[in-house]
Motif scaffolding. Structure first.
Motif, short mmCIF file in Angstrom:
data_model
loop_
_atom_site.label_atom_id
_atom_site.label_comp_id
_atom_site.label_asym_id
_atom_site.label_seq_id
_atom_site.Cartn_x
_atom_site.Cartn_y
_atom_site.Cartn_z
N PHE A 1 41.88 48.37 30.22
CA PHE A 1 40.53 48.65 30.69
C PHE A 1 40.18 47.74 31.87
CE2 PHE A 1 35.88 47.99 30.39
CZ PHE A 1 35.49 49.28 30.70
N ILE A 2 40.48 46.45 31.74
CA ILE A 2 40.22 45.50 32.84
C ILE A 2 41.05 45.88 34.06
CG2 ILE A 2 40.55 43.11 33.62
CD1 ILE A 2 39.81 42.18 30.86
N LEU A 3 42.32 46.20 33.84
CA LEU A 3 43.18 46.57 34.96
C LEU A 3 42.67 47.83 35.66
CD1 LEU A 3 46.68 45.87 33.34
CD2 LEU A 3 45.37 44.40 34.88
N LEU A 4 42.18 48.79 34.87
CA LEU A 4 41.63 50.02 35.43
C LEU A 4 40.38 49.73 36.26
CD1 LEU A 4 41.56 53.14 35.62
CD2 LEU A 4 40.13 53.09 33.57
N ILE A 5 39.51 48.88 35.75
CA ILE A 5 38.29 48.54 36.49
C ILE A 5 38.63 47.88 37.82
CG2 ILE A 5 36.28 47.00 36.47
CD1 ILE A 5 35.89 47.76 33.56
N ILE A 6 39.59 46.98 37.81
CA ILE A 6 39.97 46.30 39.05
C ILE A 6 40.57 47.30 40.04
CG2 ILE A 6 41.50 44.58 40.08
CD1 ILE A 6 41.09 42.93 37.49
N ARG A 7 41.42 48.20 39.55
CA ARG A 7 41.99 49.21 40.44
C ARG A 7 40.91 50.12 41.04
NH1 ARG A 7 47.97 50.29 39.70
NH2 ARG A 7 48.60 48.68 38.26
N LEU A 8 39.94 50.50 40.21
CA LEU A 8 38.84 51.31 40.71
C LEU A 8 38.03 50.56 41.76
CD1 LEU A 8 37.55 53.06 37.48
CD2 LEU A 8 38.68 54.14 39.44
N TYR A 9 37.83 49.28 41.53
CA TYR A 9 37.14 48.43 42.51
C TYR A 9 37.89 48.44 43.83
CZ TYR A 9 35.87 43.94 44.68
OH TYR A 9 35.50 42.95 45.55
N TRP A 10 39.21 48.30 43.78
CA TRP A 10 40.02 48.32 45.00
C TRP A 10 39.94 49.66 45.71
CZ3 TRP A 10 44.87 45.91 42.30
CH2 TRP A 10 44.70 44.52 42.19
N SER B 1 39.90 39.26 42.56
CA SER B 1 40.37 40.46 41.86
C SER B 1 41.89 40.45 41.70
CB SER B 1 39.91 41.73 42.58
OG SER B 1 40.41 41.79 43.90
N ASN B 2 42.61 40.00 42.71
CA ASN B 2 44.08 39.91 42.59
C ASN B 2 44.48 38.88 41.54
OD1 ASN B 2 45.04 41.83 44.46
ND2 ASN B 2 44.54 40.46 46.13
N TYR B 3 43.79 37.76 41.53
CA TYR B 3 44.09 36.70 40.56
C TYR B 3 43.86 37.19 39.12
CZ TYR B 3 43.61 32.24 38.10
OH TYR B 3 43.74 31.20 37.22
N VAL B 4 42.70 37.79 38.87
CA VAL B 4 42.39 38.28 37.53
C VAL B 4 43.34 39.40 37.14
CG1 VAL B 4 40.64 39.42 36.11
CG2 VAL B 4 39.98 37.56 37.64
N PHE B 5 43.68 40.28 38.08
CA PHE B 5 44.62 41.37 37.80
C PHE B 5 45.98 40.81 37.36
CE2 PHE B 5 47.62 44.75 38.83
CZ PHE B 5 46.96 45.88 38.37
N GLU B 6 46.49 39.84 38.11
CA GLU B 6 47.80 39.25 37.77
C GLU B 6 47.79 38.56 36.42
OE1 GLU B 6 49.57 36.71 40.66
OE2 GLU B 6 49.53 38.26 42.22
N ILE B 7 46.77 37.76 36.17
CA ILE B 7 46.68 37.03 34.90
C ILE B 7 46.58 38.01 33.75
CG2 ILE B 7 45.25 35.47 33.51
CD1 ILE B 7 46.81 34.01 35.68
N THR B 8 45.76 39.03 33.88
CA THR B 8 45.60 40.03 32.82
C THR B 8 46.91 40.76 32.57
OG1 THR B 8 43.28 40.32 33.44
CG2 THR B 8 44.24 42.01 32.05
N GLN B 9 47.60 41.13 33.64
CA GLN B 9 48.88 41.83 33.49
C GLN B 9 49.91 40.97 32.76
OE1 GLN B 9 50.34 43.10 37.31
NE2 GLN B 9 50.48 45.21 36.62
#
Length: 93
Positions: free
Chosen positions: A4-13, A31-39
């Motif tokens: 869900f977090i990854l989807l929100i970040i991708r939608l933001y991008w 956004s890149n930092y949070v995306f990487e950490i979450t992944q």
């Protein structure tokens, strides 16, 4: 929840053009930092990364030259000191 977090970040991008986004004070955008950490580390670590960046990516930071080692550093609102390698280049020059 991780996805869900990854989807929100991708939608933001996708939905918000880069020219309209707020400029980050860190070299790696929030956004890149949070995306990487979450992944890599999962939902809880991703939320923690988001919370850290949200608290510290607002104003009230100071860039200074450390008198001991002459290195450029930044003191964040949470009083954490980060090194030049993590600071956005636009703030240093």
């Amino acid at each position: 929840m991780k996805y869900f977090i990854l989807l929100i970040i991708r939608l933001y991008w996708i939905l918000i053009p880069q020219s309209s986004r707020r400029k980050c004070i860190f070299k790696k955008s929030c956004s890149n930092y949070v995306f990487e950490i979450t992944q890599k580390e999962g939902f809880i670590k991703g939320l923690s990364a988001f919370q850290f960046r949200y608290k510290n990516c607002r104003g009230n930071f100071s860039i200074f030259q450390n008198p001991i080692n002459n290195q450029i550093q930044m003191i964040l609102p949470s009083q954490i000191i980060i090194e030049r390698e993590e600071i956005a280049e636009r703030l240093i020059t």
